[in-house]
Structures are given as C-alpha cells and as structure tokens.
Write a protein that holds these residues in place. Structure first.
Motif, PDB file in Angstrom:
ATOM      1  N   LYS A  20      43.928  33.379  33.763  1.00  0.00           N
ATOM      2  CA  LYS A  20      44.915  33.956  32.848  1.00  0.00           C
ATOM      3  C   LYS A  20      44.537  35.354  32.402  1.00  0.00           C
ATOM      4  CE  LYS A  20      46.516  29.547  31.155  1.00  0.00           C
ATOM      5  NZ  LYS A  20      46.062  28.421  30.397  1.00  0.00           N
ATOM      6  N   VAL A  21      43.258  35.730  32.554  1.00  0.00           N
ATOM      7  CA  VAL A  21      42.784  37.033  32.073  1.00  0.00           C
ATOM      8  C   VAL A  21      42.298  37.913  33.220  1.00  0.00           C
ATOM      9  CG1 VAL A  21      41.150  38.196  30.532  1.00  0.00           C
ATOM     10  CG2 VAL A  21      42.144  36.004  29.855  1.00  0.00           C
ATOM     11  N   ASP A  22      41.501  37.342  34.110  1.00  0.00           N
ATOM     12  CA  ASP A  22      40.948  38.115  35.223  1.00  0.00           C
ATOM     13  C   ASP A  22      42.031  38.501  36.214  1.00  0.00           C
ATOM     14  OD1 ASP A  22      38.020  38.350  34.886  1.00  0.00           O
ATOM     15  OD2 ASP A  22      38.062  36.166  34.902  1.00  0.00           O
ATOM     16  N   HIS A  23      41.785  39.579  36.941  1.00  0.00           N
ATOM     17  CA  HIS A  23      42.690  40.019  38.008  1.00  0.00           C
ATOM     18  C   HIS A  23      42.209  39.368  39.294  1.00  0.00           C
ATOM     19  CE1 HIS A  23      44.420  42.754  35.171  1.00  0.00           C
ATOM     20  NE2 HIS A  23      43.230  43.242  34.910  1.00  0.00           N
ATOM     21  N   VAL A  24      43.017  38.428  39.805  1.00  0.00           N
ATOM     22  CA  VAL A  24      42.617  37.622  40.956  1.00  0.00           C
ATOM     23  C   VAL A  24      43.762  37.600  41.954  1.00  0.00           C
ATOM     24  CG1 VAL A  24      41.762  35.365  41.693  1.00  0.00           C
ATOM     25  CG2 VAL A  24      41.378  36.119  39.346  1.00  0.00           C
ATOM     26  N   ARG A  25      43.404  37.696  43.228  1.00  0.00           N
ATOM     27  CA  ARG A  25      44.410  37.545  44.281  1.00  0.00           C
ATOM     28  C   ARG A  25      43.801  36.712  45.404  1.00  0.00           C
ATOM     29  NH1 ARG A  25      44.257  43.844  46.117  1.00  0.00           N
ATOM     30  NH2 ARG A  25      42.396  43.735  47.406  1.00  0.00           N
ATOM     31  N   GLY A  26      44.668  36.117  46.188  1.00  0.00           N
ATOM     32  CA  GLY A  26      44.213  35.294  47.300  1.00  0.00           C
ATOM     33  C   GLY A  26      44.291  33.816  46.959  1.00  0.00           C
ATOM     34  N   SER A  27      43.971  33.011  47.931  1.00  0.00           N
ATOM     35  CA  SER A  27      44.094  31.564  47.822  1.00  0.00           C
ATOM     36  C   SER A  27      43.041  30.965  46.893  1.00  0.00           C
ATOM     37  CB  SER A  27      43.932  30.935  49.209  1.00  0.00           C
ATOM     38  OG  SER A  27      43.807  29.545  49.088  1.00  0.00           O
ATOM     39  N   PRO A  28      43.460  30.108  45.972  1.00  0.00           N
ATOM     40  CA  PRO A  28      42.479  29.413  45.122  1.00  0.00           C
ATOM     41  C   PRO A  28      41.496  28.574  45.939  1.00  0.00           C
ATOM     42  CG  PRO A  28      44.686  29.161  44.216  1.00  0.00           C
ATOM     43  CD  PRO A  28      44.835  29.796  45.574  1.00  0.00           C
ATOM     44  N   ALA A  29      41.870  28.224  47.169  1.00  0.00           N
ATOM     45  CA  ALA A  29      40.990  27.421  48.022  1.00  0.00           C
ATOM     46  C   ALA A  29      39.945  28.285  48.738  1.00  0.00           C
ATOM     47  CB  ALA A  29      41.820  26.664  49.050  1.00  0.00           C
ATOM     48  N   GLY A  30      40.109  29.600  48.706  1.00  0.00           N
ATOM     49  CA  GLY A  30      39.206  30.487  49.436  1.00  0.00           C
ATOM     50  C   GLY A  30      37.898  30.734  48.713  1.00  0.00           C
ATOM     51  N   ARG A  31      36.934  31.231  49.466  1.00  0.00           N
ATOM     52  CA  ARG A  31      35.666  31.661  48.871  1.00  0.00           C
ATOM     53  C   ARG A  31      35.950  32.846  47.959  1.00  0.00           C
ATOM     54  NH1 ARG A  31      30.986  30.920  52.130  1.00  0.00           N
ATOM     55  NH2 ARG A  31      29.939  31.474  50.203  1.00  0.00           N
ATOM     56  N   LEU A  32      35.250  32.947  46.836  1.00  0.00           N
ATOM     57  CA  LEU A  32      35.524  33.967  45.832  1.00  0.00           C
ATOM     58  C   LEU A  32      34.547  35.131  45.910  1.00  0.00           C
ATOM     59  CD1 LEU A  32      36.987  34.982  43.252  1.00  0.00           C
ATOM     60  CD2 LEU A  32      35.295  33.656  41.944  1.00  0.00           C
ATOM     61  N   ILE A  33      35.110  36.343  46.034  1.00  0.00           N
ATOM     62  CA  ILE A  33      34.345  37.574  45.858  1.00  0.00           C
ATOM     63  C   ILE A  33      34.781  38.135  44.510  1.00  0.00           C
ATOM     64  CG2 ILE A  33      33.890  39.914  46.653  1.00  0.00           C
ATOM     65  CD1 ILE A  33      34.768  39.039  49.449  1.00  0.00           C
ATOM     66  N   LEU A  34      33.835  38.306  43.600  1.00  0.00           N
ATOM     67  CA  LEU A  34      34.112  38.913  42.309  1.00  0.00           C
ATOM     68  C   LEU A  34      33.351  40.235  42.252  1.00  0.00           C
ATOM     69  CD1 LEU A  34      34.336  37.297  38.885  1.00  0.00           C
ATOM     70  CD2 LEU A  34      32.913  39.291  39.168  1.00  0.00           C
ATOM     71  N   GLU A  35      34.071  41.297  41.966  1.00  0.00           N
ATOM     72  CA  GLU A  35      33.460  42.625  41.906  1.00  0.00           C
ATOM     73  C   GLU A  35      33.513  43.179  40.500  1.00  0.00           C
ATOM     74  OE1 GLU A  35      34.064  47.225  43.464  1.00  0.00           O
ATOM     75  OE2 GLU A  35      35.413  45.681  44.198  1.00  0.00           O
ATOM     76  N   TYR A  36      32.384  43.747  40.078  1.00  0.00           N
ATOM     77  CA  TYR A  36      32.351  44.620  38.909  1.00  0.00           C
ATOM     78  C   TYR A  36      32.362  46.020  39.486  1.00  0.00           C
ATOM     79  CZ  TYR A  36      31.341  40.831  35.690  1.00  0.00           C
ATOM     80  OH  TYR A  36      31.430  39.697  34.921  1.00  0.00           O
ATOM     81  N   GLY A  37      33.426  46.775  39.193  1.00  0.00           N
ATOM     82  CA  GLY A  37      33.581  48.081  39.819  1.00  0.00           C
ATOM     83  C   GLY A  37      34.004  49.164  38.850  1.00  0.00           C
ATOM     84  N   ASP A  38      33.983  50.385  39.363  1.00  0.00           N
ATOM     85  CA  ASP A  38      34.273  51.607  38.615  1.00  0.00           C
ATOM     86  C   ASP A  38      35.167  52.455  39.517  1.00  0.00           C
ATOM     87  OD1 ASP A  38      34.003  54.414  37.983  1.00  0.00           O
ATOM     88  OD2 ASP A  38      32.105  54.049  36.990  1.00  0.00           O
ATOM     89  N   TYR A  39      36.343  52.813  39.017  1.00  0.00           N
ATOM     90  CA  TYR A  39      37.307  53.550  39.840  1.00  0.00           C
ATOM     91  C   TYR A  39      36.838  54.932  40.250  1.00  0.00           C
ATOM     92  CZ  TYR A  39      40.649  49.862  38.991  1.00  0.00           C
ATOM     93  OH  TYR A  39      41.276  48.643  38.956  1.00  0.00           O
ATOM     94  N   GLU A  40      35.843  55.489  39.599  1.00  0.00           N
ATOM     95  CA  GLU A  40      35.362  56.817  39.969  1.00  0.00           C
ATOM     96  C   GLU A  40      34.090  56.753  40.820  1.00  0.00           C
ATOM     97  OE1 GLU A  40      35.067  61.189  37.828  1.00  0.00           O
ATOM     98  OE2 GLU A  40      35.109  59.409  36.565  1.00  0.00           O
TER      99      GLU A  40
END
Length: 181
Positions: A20-40
């Motif tokens: 409900k809060v995180d920005h997530v895309r793709g299948s809930p059944a898939g392996r999860l890649i979570l990135e902490y990133g910086d647009y610059e």
C-alpha cells in the motif's frame, strides 16, 4: 557498557514490503528485487537500465520495488527528484516519472521537473503543491529511515533480493544469476 550509534546485527532488519505504500511492479509470485536508489546517482541509473532488462527477460517471474535514498550531500537535485516522483505517484504516475527522471538524469532542475509533470499530463499545480508538502517529504524520509535501519544501505544503489542484501554486480547477467532459476 559500550556506546554505539549502530545497533547490533540482531536489531537490524529490512522493513517488509508494504504493497500500500511501497512502489512495486510485477507479479507477486516473482522473486523480489528491492532497490534503494537516488535519481541523480549515475550508478542508480545504470542499475535502472539493468533492472529493466532483467524484467524484460524474466517477465512475470520478477517483482521490483523502489525506495528513495537521496544522497543529498553529493547530489543536490536528488531530494527534489524524489519529491517529483512522489508527487507524480499521488496522481498515479510514479513509474512514468521514475523512468523520465532516470532517462533525463542530467536535467533535474525545478523547471525540468515541472516540464516532466506537464509531459505526463499531470495536474501541474497539484504536482507543485504535493512535491513541496510535508506528506511527500515524510514519505521519502520513511524510505531513507528504513534503509538506515537495515544497517545495509550505505549508498546507492543498494539492492535486496528476496530480502537479502545483494553485494554483487548490478549488470543483467549478475542479477539474473543472483535471482537463480
């Protein structure tokens, strides 16, 4: 008694994904890649392209989540870019703004961000209000705090695969190997 600014490893944990809060895309059944990133961050930009390739190759077998970790000490536009992404999210266009920001990483000034909002057909007045709002800044701070609390996020990009920090390369073959069969 020892004084330490860092909790011991038993106290450190990655904040669980909150759909409900995180920005997530793709299948809930898939392996999860979570990135902490910086647009610059140029390394976050390279990782952005690698993750796009991995998503194309794996299709429904991967899920991707992005959390903000603007390195404001070295990237003067990182916080404004994160706020632009969050303001776009309030109009249902996070992923579109996410892509634009990485594709136009060298143009993250105030006027550039407003132009991107217009390009995405966002309500620019609402976009401007939202990106300056306490709610948006608190949302970004939530991500930063969760990265710091993990004890693993020291810079960008930092990736977690299924909750475990990934310390290997961020090129597509390395990511595909880390995701396994």
């Amino acid at each position: 008694m020892t004084c330490s600014a860092m909790p011991d490893d038993s106290q450190l944990a990655l904040a669980p994904l909150d759909e409900k809060v995180d920005h997530v895309r793709g299948s809930p059944a898939g392996r999860l890649i979570l990135e902490y990133g910086d647009y610059e961050c140029p390394y976050s930009r390279r990782t952005f392209h690698s993750i796009e390739q991995v998503e194309r190759q794996l299709g429904g077998n991967v899920r991707f989540a992005f959390r903000h970790f603007p390195l404001t000490g070295i990237h003067p536009h990182a916080l404004a870019a994160a706020a632009a992404a969050e303001a776009a999210a309030r109009q249902g266009r996070f992923w579109d703004m996410h892509e634009l920001l990485f594709h136009r990483q060298k143009a993250l000034e105030y006027g550039d961000l407003r132009r991107y909002a217009a390009q995405l057909s966002l309500d620019v007045a609402a976009f401007d209000r939202d990106r300056a709002s306490a709610a948006v800044l608190e949302r970004i701070q939530r991500d930063v705090d969760s990265g710091l609390a993990s004890g693993q996020v020291l810079g960008t990009p930092t990736l977690f695969i299924d909750g475990v920090v990934h310390r290997g390369g961020y090129d597509p073959p390395t990511l595909l190997a880390a995701l396994g069969p």
